[in-house]
Scaffold this motif. Structure first.
Motif: not given
Lengths: 424, 465
Positions: B179, B181, B195, B197, B210, B438
């Motif tokens: 994952n 972030y 955020r 993810v 990301t 996630s």
């Protein structure tokens, strides 16, 4: 652990190290209705190693786990990998926890019993409350643990804490014809008192029978809402954790010291983070750094007055004596009496899906699975409702009960009154 | 990195212990686990590169017509006779409970020998590179707007090796997931967190996506500072795939975990074959149903991964079971027996849970709403399978007026209500599909396992507060 420490002591390039060894043995019983479905036992040891390096005036650290399966060469390889990783990490310098030895056990009576006997006695105490007509306990899980936590570092910390604890998950259920309802309850304790346990389960059996009668109210309400200890703890913890050293260091805290959380005429919050609350499984003599714990007042008379947290972030904030990582919470008593509560209609939350708190959005709310609605004359159980309010509004009119109790890692008022909450 | 060399070296030890315990039990299985993870993380002030939570140990499961027995330990090497005696002694029960043991059918032990591997690209990336990516994400977030108080970048890969051995069965599996972030802490009169993810078995994909998300994170933060509380009420809603998944998971998934059927803890037990959702609704769960965080090859009971259709055209058709619950119910286990780790019991658990796509276009769905909200990003949820009440909290919503998305953001958004009311209110389903890989899911308030959920956009009607 001695093998690991020997290797660390012989390793070059280290500024320091910390080793935490958690030994856990457990005995577990899983009941379906009143029948024993599964018996479990565990015997495990988890060893966590953190290595620290100093480079360019900064500190790097990296952690890894050591498993029983690992050879000396495996541990050496892991240590070298962690040193390489620590050299990539660049943090503000800080000192590791300095000196201190301890070998202590938290008060308990659980060690007086053989696990299989204690398991049976706990089951008997729970099922002794299963006497309500229409009621039953549809599932019961009993976890009996013995934890030994041992923290050692290169600065002379060598502390051991032994803790016995029990966690129970019980599902009180009530069936009336085709309709069946349940409540979820968990209990955690370090001292076994069978009569107290039976009484607590019996209370829940009564509450679940009320849930079976509960109706959805016919209209939207704007009403005073009473919270019980589980939810009061959530509220106090959310406010307190805003003042954790790491939150402050990361600029994630909403409130600053001196901020007044309660402008109005209300019972002022007094919140202290504590190392030990009698009977709580979260009580501890030291934290993962091996640091001694110091109870710390975070909110006094509704005003943010202190902060708490780990040794590292405490040093970053120039705290003279960091509190250590405190897990228990104490809230001061208020002035609210039963007569005060009954002066106006109210809704007492018996069971919630989980109190939803959002400091940034100034929100408090959540789905209520069972509540008692007092309309000024009579009390009726209601369900299928959701509450929501501005957190700052309810804090500024908050009332806290005079009566206090201990519940899990919380000690404080047994009731909190939130005024003018929207309930749909 | 290949399958765990440690577990590979323990195959004979497992066989020998199964044989030894087989003298006392009809069925003996051993699950060996070796799970390794790493955390790379950076923000404006701190950084981290270390191992994450892992596990390495064994759980032995035994059965002989009555209760199931389990023993968890770190190592099974050495004298098997002594270990078997230790295990039997550790799971003995008080004599007064003997008559209260369940009676359960014999556990099937179908012969199979297979090794499963799903390769990752994790070894293509060094610690230095991955931490560097996190630092760059943090720096870029902080540089994008002076109102960013802190920017966070994090990458968390993990690899699973599991070995399962019974008298007739020997399975191994090795796979990974990761994952990524990106998060900004933003203050423009009000403090918010925004955020993004990502989840994938390819780190290259996570890094790319990301990095590409950062403008979106800042844009979201700018909108979230304007967000107001929602006026409680019942509204038409359009869900994003994350919230669709949250509904699938909390509203219905927990209710069809069949260990709850055994305990009479799930209303769904009495609804198999009945309409529980609108007729356009189809829902699946399974480690083999899609590729995501919970896509293993066999479960912690050694049952091969399934793709289970739970709701077919609005009708509840099947539940999810682990070995113990299936044995008690007399059904076939569905490959949903999962443990938090080797020290914990296996329960019936969800894996990848999702609603299937429909035929509607998202723009038509939004256009059909006179006044309501489009709801985004899972915060948390809580199940109540016995009473079918739900609470699902979304990070934010955007008001829809006269069929158009406005600039009016609300946050947080708590959805609640009665599950069948919500599912039967589903009136449109988009033709798009996305899984959020996630998540973690607890059973009650414990037993955390990695799960994914998602699906298309749904139009439904729901209480928001």
């Amino acid at each position: 652990m001695s093998k690991v420490i020997e290797i660390l002591n012989k390793t070059n390039g280290l500024y320091g190290y910390r080793v935490i060894e958690n030994s856990v043995s457990s005995y577990e019983l899983f009941f379906v209705h009143k029948n024993l479905e599964t018996v479990r036992s565990t015997d495990s040891k988890a060893t966590y190693v953190t290595v620290y390096t100093e480079h360019d005036g900064r500190i790097g650290d990296s952690a890894f786990q050591v498993y029983q399966s690992m050879s000396d060469d495996d541990i050496k390889e892991k240590t070298e990998q962690a040193i390489a990783r620590a050299n990539l990490v660049s943090n503000e310098p800080y000192e590791l926890t300095d000196k201190g030895t301890l070998d202590a056990a938290l008060p308990t009576n659980l060690d007086k019993y053989a696990p299989e006997e204690l398991g049976r006695l706990i089951a008997d105490a729970v099922y002794a409350a299963d006497t309500e007509p229409g009621g039953s306990i549809n599932a019961l899980e009993i976890f009996i643990y013995k934890d030994i936590k041992h923290v050692v570092n290169n600065r002379g910390v060598d502390k051991t804490e032994t803790k016995y604890r029990v966690m129970i998950e019980a599902i009180p259920t009530f069936t009336d014809g085709k309709q069946s309802v349940e409540l979820y309850e968990d209990y955690r304790f370090t001292i076994f008192e069978p009569e107290k346990l039976t009484a607590e389960i019996a209370d829940k059996m009564k509450e679940v029978s009320e849930r079976s009668k509960a109706q959805k109210p016919g209209k939207e309400l704007n009403i005073n809402v009473l919270l019980r200890p589980h939810e009061i703890r959530s509220l106090a913890a959310e406010l307190a954790h805003d003042q954790n050293y790491s939150s402050i260091y990361m600029h994630a805290n909403l409130h600053k010291q001196g901020d007044n959380l309660q402008e109005g005429d209300c019972d002022k919050l007094n919140v202290t983070m504590k190392a030990i609350v009698a009977g709580s499984e979260r009580s501890a003599y030291f934290d993962d750094d091996g640091a001694q714990l110091y109870d710390t007042e975070v909110i006094k008379d509704g005003i943010v007055c202190g902060s708490f947290g780990s040794n590292r972030f405490g040093q970053y904030l120039k705290v003279q004596r960091p509190s250590g990582d405190l897990k228990c919470i104490s809230v001061g008593a208020g002035t609210l009496t039963d007569e005060d509560i009954k002066a106006e209609p109210y809704l007492e939350c018996v069971s919630m899906s989980g109190l939803q708190l959002d400091l940034y959005n100034d929100y408090i709310g959540g789905e209520i699975r069972l509540a008692y609605y007092f309309d000024g004359e009579k009390t009726t159980p209601i369900t299928g409702i959701t509450m929501s309010a501005k957190l700052s509004d309810v804090l500024s009119t908050l009332r806290l009960s005079k009566e206090t109790d201990v519940s899990g890692a919380y000690e404080g008022p047994v009731k909190a009154l939130l005024k003018n909450v929207s309930v749909l | 990195m290949p399958f765990s060399t440690y577990l590979d070296g323990c195959r004979q030890d497992c066989r020998a212990l199964v044989s030894e315990l087989g003298k006392s039990f009809d069925y003996v299985s051993i699950l060996g686990t070796d799970v390794r993870s790493a955390v790379y993380r950076a923000d404006r002030k701190t950084s981290m590169a270390c191992e994450g939570e892992g596990e390495c140990g064994f759980v032995v499961k035994m059965h002989k017509g009555r209760s199931f027995y389990e023993y968890s330990c770190d190592d099974i090497r050495g004298d098997k006779k002594a270990l078997a005696e230790k295990i039997i002694n550790a799971v003995k029960i008080s004599g007064e409970l003997t008559d209260r043991q369940i009676k359960a059918e014999k556990v099937e032990d179908e012969p199979m020998k297979k090794d499963f591997v799903r390769e990752t690209d994790f070894d293509d990336f060094t610690d230095e590179y991955l931490l560097g990516v996190c630092k760059k994400i943090s720096e870029e977030l902080c540089a994008k707007d002076e109102k960013v108080l802190n920017g966070f970048g994090m990458i968390m890969p993990y690899r699973v090796s599991k070995l399962f051995i019974t008298k007739n069965r020997e399975l191994s599996q090795h796979y990974g997931w990761a994952n990524g972030y990106a998060m900004a802490l933003y203050n423009d009169g009000k403090m918010v967190q925004a955020r993004h993810v990502e989840g994938s078995d390819r780190l290259s994909e996570i890094i790319e996506k990301t990095k590409a998300s950062l403008d979106g994170v800042i844009d979201l933060a700018k909108h979230l500072v304007t967000a107001q509380p929602i006026k409680p009420g019942v509204y038409d809603i359009i869900t994003d795939p994350s919230i669709t998944g949250l509904i699938a998971h909390e509203a219905f998934g927990h209710g069809v975990e069949m260990d709850q059927f055994v305990k009479d803890r799930a209303l769904a037990k009495n609804c198999v074959g009945q309409y529980v959702a609108s007729p356009i609704t189809n829902m699946h769960d399974g480690a083999a149903a899609t590729l995501s965080v919970a896509s293993y090859f066999f479960d912690d009971d050694g049952v091969l991964a399934h793709d289970t259709q739970i709701i077919k055209d609005g009708i509840l058709v099947a539940g999810l079971s682990d070995l113990a619950s299936a044995t008690q119910l007399g059904t076939e286990p569905t490959g949903n027996g999962r443990r938090d780790n080797y020290r914990r019991k296996a329960y019936s658990r969800m894996t990848n849970t999702f609603f299937c796509p429909g035929k509607d276009k998202l723009e038509d769905m939004i256009a059909s709403v006179k006044h309501g909200y489009m709801i985004f990003e899972t915060n948390n949820g809580m199940e109540d399978p016995k009473n079918w009440q739900i609470q699902c909290t979304a990070e934010y919503g955007i008001e829809i007026v006269d069929g158009k998305l406005t600039d009016n953001y609300v946050s947080p958004v708590v959805m609640s209500g009665y599950v069948p009311d919500l599912l039967k209110s589903i009136s449109m389903i988009s033709d798009s599909f996305k899984i959020e890989g996630s998540g973690f899911c607890g059973k009650g308030y414990k037993e955390w396992v990695r799960v994914s959920d998602g699906g298309p956009h749904l139009k439904a009607r729901c209480k928001l507060g």
